[in-house]
Scaffold this motif. Structure first.
Motif: not given
Lengths: 110, 535
Positions: B271, B275, B289
């Motif tokens: 990412h 998150i 996620t």
């Protein structure tokens, strides 16, 4: 800081914080546009969101003694104005529970 | 041998407040001795105390019923002191009805008609029943349904049992009475036990009381692997893994070992933004996620590989997602530029979508464990319940903004955290009213998203993080917290209770750590004494 809880306002016209662009107040909650803040012209507004309040203080304003709380944007901590907690003059009672939002600290969207 | 005068000269009332009548108490004991099979002990208790298990009317009535002397049955019943008129009527009706059926069964119709005319109808019972009895006179076949189960003896025994139920209880002690009284007391102690978390055998020798150490109370581990604020933790459904997500843009999966230690397994990187939310699949093999203002990613738990990314060409932000119970479809809510709720499969293909003007902005989404109800938080102040796929909807408005949502494991209840420092518990049902089932207060919340959870055995506790760096635990019935856990140095964003091990709780905080809290063990003095005697 943890995950900030940010409220978003519906409606076409909102005021956003000039620094961090989170919603601050809806346009239709304005009570008066001719207020005087500490740093220039200001609005008197019924409802604000995404703010944190400072401690209560007694302040002598142009219209008399009041108990006020400073309000800060919860995202960037910028001083946006204050909230009227209590007014000691009967003619100023209508301000209690309402907020003063400095025009210079917010921008109008929509 | 003592006579019954002696029992009256003893205490006629027992118990510290004199509420228990001695004669009744002895009768209950005699009855339970008989039911356990100790006939000699029971009859010697009867003769020693002078108290008989069955009252005199009981024996007379039994004799009259079994020998078919109906007139004297009725007069016995009339002679019972303290009987009220409706029981009298019901009992007389039962007796005469049996007499009526026996007469029909033996073919004597004229006496049967006389019984119906002279004895049953003056009683004043419901006339439909009387008319139905008259029908049996005409129609033989209808009798087969109600009448003849077994021989006369069996029918008279069942008549006697029916009679005993209608008459006042002191005629015959209801069976299992002592056991029922003891069980009521034990259940009451267990339900009023504040910290009842770990299942423990009920002992009759002392009042049931759990100690405060039976809910998670001490910090057993501090997990330091995250490099920035930890925003979300959750145990897997089988309790063997823990997932935590952080604003350092990674999620970490931990294994919960058999000795309750939590060990680092892998780190999920990929990412680009912090998150904010993660969700275990119902079979615990996959994890989703959601980045904060970014796409969602699907990971395989065992190998920590990225299976899919849910993104779309319009680059919408997915705010939250929920798994269907079959672990093959996911329901997602996205916003900006337009609000959309869509189901997609594990490859990221959109299967079904609702969009348009009417769809509100959903900030949190969950599906009940049987897959029938979808619950969402819309526009921060509204809870929206919907039967899936098409069905009844229910909208509940809250006074203040809702920051997070959590379901109980049995799918019956849910809790929402409000900005006004309250947690509201409601039933998960489309047909409920608007009232709140329970409110929990005491924690601090104002600016941030604080998450709470159900936990403990039977989901009887609620735990929540708080902005004052403490963890609050409530019992479901009580508004004030029963325990406050201190240890974190900054705000506690999220807590999760291990579904398989009710003594384990995990919490995530802005101080970059995940802490594991365990219940202390009970001291066992009797065991130690035994050992010292042997040695």
């Amino acid at each position: 800081m943890g995950l900030l809880f940010l409220q978003s306002l519906p409606g076409p016209k909102v005021f956003k914080c000039r620094c961090c662009k989170v919603d601050s107040a809806p346009h239709d909650a304005i009570v008066s546009k001719n207020f005087c803040g500490r740093y220039g012209p200001a609005y008197l507004i019924n409802r604000v969101v995404n703010i944190t309040m400072g401690p209560s203080e007694d302040r002598h304003l142009m219209t008399g003694w009041h108990t006020v709380n400073d309000i800060f944007c919860s995202c960037c901590q910028q001083l946006l104005g204050w909230k009227y907690e209590k007014a000691y003059d009967d003619s100023q009672k209508y301000k209690e529970g309402r907020f003063v939002l400095e025009k210079a600290r917010v921008m109008k969207i929509g | 041998m003592e006579s019954s005068d002696d029992i009256e000269s003893r205490l006629s009332r027992l118990g510290s407040r004199g509420l228990i009548d001695t004669t009744q108490f002895v009768r209950i004991i005699i009855q339970s001795l008989y039911s356990l099979g100790f006939n000699r002990a029971a009859s010697s208790l009867e003769s020693e105390s002078g108290v008989r298990l069955d009252s005199a009317q009981h024996d007379r009535l039994l004799f009259d019923v079994m020998s078919g002397r109906w007139e004297s049955c009725v007069s016995t019943i009339n002679s019972i002191p303290g009987i009220d008129s409706s029981s009298l009527i019901n009992a007389s009706y039962l007796i005469w009805k049996e007499h009526f059926f026996e007469l029909i069964g033996s073919g004597c119709f004229l006496p049967a008609i006389e019984v119906l005319w002279k004895q049953i109808s003056p009683l004043g019972v419901d006339s439909c029943r009387v008319h139905r009895l008259a029908q049996y006179l005409v129609c033989y076949e209808a009798m087969g349904q109600t009448g003849s189960m077994g021989s006369t003896v069996q029918r008279r025994i069942s008549l006697f049992l029916d009679l005993v139920e209608v008459l006042p209880p002191y005629i015959r002690v209801p069976s299992g009475r002592l056991e029922k009284l003891v069980e009521t007391a034990v259940l009451k102690q267990r339900s009023s036990c504040q910290y009842h978390n770990l299942p423990k055998d009920i002992t009759l020798f002392e009042d049931h009381k759990c100690w405060p150490e039976q809910i998670p109370s001490t910090c057993s581990q501090v997990l330091l692997e995250h490099k920035n604020e930890v925003w979300f933790v959750q145990f897997s459904h089988n309790g063997r893994y823990l997932a935590s997500s952080s604003s350092d843009c990674t999620a970490i999966i931990w294994t919960v070992e058999d000795d309750d230690m939590v060990v680092y397994k892998h780190c999920l990187m990929g990412h680009e933004k912090p998150i904010s939310f993660l969700s275990w699949s119902p079979d615990d093999t996959m994890l989703i996620t959601c980045g904060n203002g970014e796409t969602s990613k699907l990971w395989d738990v065992k190998t920590s590989t990225l299976l899919a990314t849910f993104s779309d060409p319009k680059r919408r932000i997915i705010s939250s997602c929920a798994w269907f119970p079959s672990s093959d479809k996911v329901l997602c809510a996205s916003s900006e530029p337009d609000n959309r709720i869509f189901t997609c499969d594990l490859a990221g293909n959109v299967l079904d979508a609702w969009e348009g003007e009417r769809i509100p902005k959903i900030s949190d989404l969950a599906i009940s464990s049987d897959g029938r109800l979808v619950i969402g938080i819309c526009s921060e102040k509204t809870i929206w319940l919907c039967e899936f796929p098409q069905g009844k909807e229910k909208v509940i408005r809250e006074e203040r903004s809702i920051t997070s949502l959590s379901l109980s494991r049995d799918g019956q209840f849910f809790i929402v955290n409000l900005n006004s420092e309250e947690i509201h518990l409601r039933k998960l049902d489309v047909n409920i009213g608007d009232g709140v089932d329970a409110v929990f207060k005491g924690h601090r919340q104002g600016k941030y998203v604080i998450r709470s959870c159900f936990g403990g055995s039977g989901c009887s506790f609620v735990a929540s993080g708080s902005e004052d760096s403490k963890i609050y635990i409530w019992r479901r019935k009580c508004e004030s917290p029963i325990k406050v856990l201190m240890g974190h140095s900054m705000i506690v964003n999220s807590v999760t209770w291990n579904p398989a091990r009710p003594h384990m709780l995990a919490s995530a905080s802005d101080d970059h750590t995940v802490r594991i809290w365990m219940a202390g063990c009970n001291p066992q003095p009797s065991k130690k004494l035994g050992e010292s005697l042997i040695s």
